[in-house]
Scaffold this active site. Structure first.
Site, PDB file in Angstrom:
ATOM      1  N   ASN A  10      -8.158   0.500  -1.189  1.00  0.00           N
ATOM      2  CA  ASN A  10      -7.474   0.341   0.093  1.00  0.00           C
ATOM      3  C   ASN A  10      -6.057   0.889  -0.074  1.00  0.00           C
ATOM      4  O   ASN A  10      -5.237   0.287  -0.762  1.00  0.00           O
ATOM      5  CB  ASN A  10      -7.444  -1.156   0.462  1.00  0.00           C
ATOM      6  CG  ASN A  10      -6.630  -1.429   1.703  1.00  0.00           C
ATOM      7  OD1 ASN A  10      -6.282  -0.513   2.455  1.00  0.00           O
ATOM      8  ND2 ASN A  10      -6.323  -2.695   1.946  1.00  0.00           N
ATOM      9  N   LYS A  68      -3.795   1.259   2.156  1.00  0.00           N
ATOM     10  CA  LYS A  68      -2.846   0.622   3.092  1.00  0.00           C
ATOM     11  C   LYS A  68      -1.936   1.671   3.755  1.00  0.00           C
ATOM     12  O   LYS A  68      -2.377   2.776   4.015  1.00  0.00           O
ATOM     13  CB  LYS A  68      -2.037  -0.451   2.362  1.00  0.00           C
ATOM     14  CG  LYS A  68      -2.916  -1.414   1.572  1.00  0.00           C
ATOM     15  CD  LYS A  68      -2.180  -2.634   1.119  1.00  0.00           C
ATOM     16  CE  LYS A  68      -3.063  -3.455   0.204  1.00  0.00           C
ATOM     17  NZ  LYS A  68      -2.565  -4.776  -0.059  1.00  0.00           N
ATOM     18  N   GLY A 115      -1.806  -8.337  -4.032  1.00  0.00           N
ATOM     19  CA  GLY A 115      -0.504  -7.711  -4.234  1.00  0.00           C
ATOM     20  C   GLY A 115       0.479  -8.588  -4.985  1.00  0.00           C
ATOM     21  O   GLY A 115       1.678  -8.302  -5.011  1.00  0.00           O
ATOM     22  N   SER A 130      -5.448  -8.130  -6.881  1.00  0.00           N
ATOM     23  CA  SER A 130      -4.854  -7.708  -8.148  1.00  0.00           C
ATOM     24  C   SER A 130      -5.889  -7.286  -9.194  1.00  0.00           C
ATOM     25  O   SER A 130      -5.749  -7.614 -10.375  1.00  0.00           O
ATOM     26  CB  SER A 130      -3.923  -8.802  -8.686  1.00  0.00           C
ATOM     27  OG  SER A 130      -2.880  -9.041  -7.741  1.00  0.00           O
TER      28      SER A 130
HETATM   29  C1  PEP Z   1      -6.094  -5.384  -1.060  1.00  0.00           C
HETATM   30  O1  PEP Z   1      -5.229  -4.783  -0.448  1.00  0.00           O
HETATM   31  O2  PEP Z   1      -7.171  -5.604  -0.515  1.00  0.00           O
HETATM   32  C2  PEP Z   1      -5.812  -5.818  -2.423  1.00  0.00           C
HETATM   33  C3  PEP Z   1      -6.702  -6.531  -3.041  1.00  0.00           C
HETATM   34  O3  PEP Z   1      -4.594  -5.446  -2.962  1.00  0.00           O
HETATM   35  P1  PEP Z   1      -4.150  -5.605  -4.527  1.00  0.00           P
HETATM   36  O4  PEP Z   1      -5.271  -5.028  -5.358  1.00  0.00           O
HETATM   37  O5  PEP Z   1      -2.901  -4.821  -4.643  1.00  0.00           O
HETATM   38  O6  PEP Z   1      -3.985  -7.055  -4.789  1.00  0.00           O
END
Ligand code: PEP
Length: 251
Positions: free
Chosen positions: A10, A12, A174, A214
């Site tokens: 993702n 974003k 995140g 994460s």
């Molecule tokens: C996400 O945006 O769905 C996500 C899991 O982000 P991260 O891996 O950075 O925690």
């Protein structure tokens, strides 16, 4: 029942079109020959068509980061599933916690988006997950049950075979904090149980449930070894080709 793992990135609200295309090309290269896994990337809407073009002929699937419940009309800022398909996307992330918690999307709204995507043959990835407060108050399973049941309202037995679920504890997104593999497995098993109550058990065993929060090269192998974890939804670590490459090639 063998479920084909799906590793999804993702992106974003990151990357210009040029940056997105060059990352997509690297991911397409590292995905060549992968037969036992699927790879999905969700660029920003501005880069969708260019990224879809860049990965053409590779196994990489392109996805939208959201999808409207309508196919067209006066809905400023929305993107319809038909438009996603037109730009080359085959999937859409729906109900991401950032949509729920920053933009106030409700289970009912998310359900409409899921139905809209399915009606256009866009495969939805329904994201669910509890906040830290909900976990600390012992409400995790109640929240997950409600998000799954309300999110899938009206989805038929035929349609559910297409749907992917992503369990993403909000406190792990995140933040660098990953759910332990046992915490994640417990939530995934619970979600599969809810799916088994809504649909036939056979179907529940077929549905892929991804873990997100994460995920990194250092923890992906342990998470993916759990019996009900069928892939990952990756944010931060999906923005660098070397870390995403390691995640795709988990062992
Ligand atoms: C996400 O945006 O769905 C996500 C899991 O982000 P991260 O891996 O950075 O925690």
């Amino acid at each position: 029942m063998k479920r084909k793992p799906l590793i999804a990135g993702n992106w974003k609200m990151h990357l210009t079109i040029d940056e997105a295309v060059s990352l997509a090309q690297e991911i397409a290269k590292s995905s060549q020959g992968l037969e036992d896994k699927e790879v999905m990337i969700a660029p920003a809407a501005t880069a969708l068509a260019a990224v879809a073009d860049a990965v053409k002929g590779s196994p990489v699937i392109v996805a939208g980061q959201n999808a409207s419940w309508e196919q067209q009309g006066a809905y400023t800022g929305e993107i319809s599933p038909l438009m996603l398909k037109d730009a080359g996307a085959g999937m859409a992330i729906i109900g991401h916690s950032e949509r729920r918690h920053i933009f106030g999307e409700s289970n009912a709204m998310i359900n409409q988006r899921i139905l809209g995507a399915l009606s256009c043959d866009v495969i939805p990835v329904l994201c669910v997950g509890e906040t830290l407060d909900e976990r600390e108050e012992g409400l995790t399973m109640n929240v997950l049950e409600l998000q799954v049941c309300e999110g899938l309202e009206g989805v038929s037995s035929l349609q559910i075979e297409q749907v992917v679920i992503a369990y993403e504890p909000v406190w792990a997104i995140g933040t660098g904090k990953t759910a332990s593999k046992e915490q994640a497995q417990e939530a995934h098993r619970f979600i599969r149980g809810v799916l088994g109550d809504l649909y036939e058990k056979r179907l529940a065993e077929q549905i892929r449930i991804l873990y997100g929060g994460s995920v990194k090269p250092e923890n992906v192998d342990d998470l993916m070894a759990m019996p009900d974890i069928d892939g990952a939804l990756v944010g931060g670590a999906a923005l660098q080709s070397d870390s995403f490459d390691r995640i795709i090639h988990f062992t």
